[in-house]
Design a protein around this motif. Structure first.
Motif, mmCIF file in Angstrom:
data_model
loop_
_atom_site.group_PDB
_atom_site.id
_atom_site.type_symbol
_atom_site.label_atom_id
_atom_site.label_comp_id
_atom_site.label_asym_id
_atom_site.label_seq_id
_atom_site.Cartn_x
_atom_site.Cartn_y
_atom_site.Cartn_z
ATOM 1 N N GLY A 78 -90.406 11.375 -38.578
ATOM 2 C CA GLY A 78 -90.087 10.509 -39.707
ATOM 3 C C GLY A 78 -89.053 11.142 -40.614
ATOM 4 N N THR A 79 -89.245 12.430 -40.900
ATOM 5 C CA THR A 79 -88.317 13.134 -41.777
ATOM 6 C C THR A 79 -86.908 13.154 -41.196
ATOM 7 O OG1 THR A 79 -90.077 14.543 -42.661
ATOM 8 C CG2 THR A 79 -87.829 15.345 -42.911
ATOM 9 N N MET A 80 -86.786 13.313 -39.880
ATOM 10 C CA MET A 80 -85.453 13.350 -39.278
ATOM 11 C C MET A 80 -84.737 12.010 -39.433
ATOM 12 S SD MET A 80 -85.521 16.446 -38.611
ATOM 13 C CE MET A 80 -83.839 16.584 -38.013
ATOM 14 N N ALA A 81 -85.486 10.909 -39.334
ATOM 15 C CA ALA A 81 -84.894 9.586 -39.567
ATOM 16 C C ALA A 81 -84.477 9.438 -41.023
ATOM 17 C CB ALA A 81 -85.889 8.493 -39.184
ATOM 18 N N HIS A 82 -85.317 9.923 -41.929
ATOM 19 C CA HIS A 82 -85.001 9.861 -43.359
ATOM 20 C C HIS A 82 -83.777 10.730 -43.670
ATOM 21 C CE1 HIS A 82 -89.595 9.137 -43.842
ATOM 22 N NE2 HIS A 82 -88.964 8.043 -43.473
ATOM 23 N N LEU A 83 -83.697 11.884 -43.004
ATOM 24 C CA LEU A 83 -82.575 12.799 -43.204
ATOM 25 C C LEU A 83 -81.246 12.109 -42.882
ATOM 26 C CD1 LEU A 83 -81.544 15.828 -43.578
ATOM 27 C CD2 LEU A 83 -81.737 15.986 -41.090
ATOM 28 N N ALA A 84 -81.208 11.408 -41.751
ATOM 29 C CA ALA A 84 -79.980 10.728 -41.335
ATOM 30 C C ALA A 84 -79.571 9.674 -42.357
ATOM 31 C CB ALA A 84 -80.179 10.094 -39.962
ATOM 32 N N ALA A 85 -80.552 8.926 -42.865
ATOM 33 C CA ALA A 85 -80.253 7.886 -43.854
ATOM 34 C C ALA A 85 -79.779 8.501 -45.169
ATOM 35 C CB ALA A 85 -81.484 7.013 -44.078
ATOM 36 N N CYS A 86 -80.445 9.563 -45.604
ATOM 37 C CA CYS A 86 -80.056 10.233 -46.852
ATOM 38 C C CYS A 86 -78.639 10.810 -46.743
ATOM 39 C CB CYS A 86 -81.037 11.348 -47.198
ATOM 40 S SG CYS A 86 -82.630 10.751 -47.829
ATOM 41 N N ARG A 87 -78.352 11.379 -45.591
ATOM 42 C CA ARG A 87 -77.015 11.955 -45.382
ATOM 43 C C ARG A 87 -75.946 10.869 -45.459
ATOM 44 N NH1 ARG A 87 -75.466 15.825 -40.178
ATOM 45 N NH2 ARG A 87 -73.645 16.865 -41.124
#
Length: 273
Positions: free
Chosen positions: A86-95
């Motif tokens: 989940g965090t990796m998906a959130h990371l991509a969106a935040c970036r």
């Protein structure tokens, strides 16, 4: 995306319907300088579309969403205590959206950690296996103790958590092991022992042992033991509430406010570096 240096700090919460998510929302609402800007949860959550503060009997105007773009719209910073995937998906969106990120998730692979480091070239990220102020002070104490007790002392780390925790040893226990190993010039990957059973033979003095306990509603207990001949030094931290993690997370979000990129730890936030 506007900078978080203007107030209030607009905070989005990932995993907003979980135990930690609820604690984070309560912490945000209790501050004078932060406001809830987004609430993210999985698409299969029954709370999707509901007000994020409904569990408190309040109306925030922020709906629980599974859509990252809408959930992060207008947020300065996302606080994430979920699972690695989940965090990796959130990371991509935040970036992509220029949203700063506070990561309290544990259990990342080396490849995932490398991806987080790469993203920090574009956005400011604070990542720590434990957001507790007390735990991070303990990490500093462990560094000091390990340097002084680097000969003639066996090192063992014991941790206990609630029955729902899915990874073991805890990220905090591993961080403690890394700090101790680095202080005495060892590589934790090479010297860690994660389980003992049967005839194990005499203890190898170069190892660092881990023991894991799971049960009940234990928030998080960690003890590092330095065991010598005739004495034993124990450095212990016990959490009685997740509130300490929430408060540490908000301190981290405030710390990131003036930073456009970079990867930071709680030692940076607390000035312990």
């Amino acid at each position: 995306m506007s900078d978080m240096s203007d107030t209030p700090h607009r905070i989005a919460i990932a995993g907003c319907t979980g135990r930690m998510g609820h604690m984070l929302i309560e912490a945000v609402l209790a501050t004078d300088d932060c406001t809830l800007a987004g609430a993210l949860d999985r698409a299969d959550s029954p709370a999707i579309g509901q007000d994020a503060t409904a569990f408190l009997g309040r109306v925030s105007g922020v709906a629980v969403s599974a859509d990252l773009r809408s959930g992060l719209q207008g947020a300065h910073c996302l606080i994430d205590f979920t699972r690695p995937e989940g965090t990796m998906a959130h990371l991509a969106a935040c970036r992509e959206l220029g949203v700063k990120l506070v990561i309290g998730t544990t259990g990342f692979s080396e490849a995932q950690k490398a991806e987080i480091a790469a993203a920090s070239k574009d956005i400011a990220i604070m990542m720590a296996p434990n957001m507790s102020v007390g735990v991070n002070v303990v990490l500093k104490l462990l560094e000091t103790a390990a340097k002084a007790l680097n000969q003639g002392y066996d090192i063992e780390i014991v941790e206990a958590h609630h029955r729902h925790k899915v990874d073991a040893p805890s990220g905090t226990a591993l961080k403690m092991g890394e700090v101790v190993a680095a202080a005495i010039g060892r590589d934790l990957k090479a010297c860690a022992v994660y389980g003992r059973e049967g005839v194990t033979g005499e203890r190898d003095p170069s190892t660092i042992g881990f023991a894991t306990v799971r049960g009940g509603d234990v928030v998080g207990d960690h003890t590092v033991m330095f065991m010598g001949t005739g004495e034993r030094i124990e450095i212990t931290h016990k959490s009685s509430s997740r509130a300490t993690y929430a408060q540490g997370s908000l301190r981290a979000a405030r710390f990131l406010a003036g930073r456009s990129n970079g990867l930071f730890g709680m030692d940076d936030v607390l000035g312990l570096g």
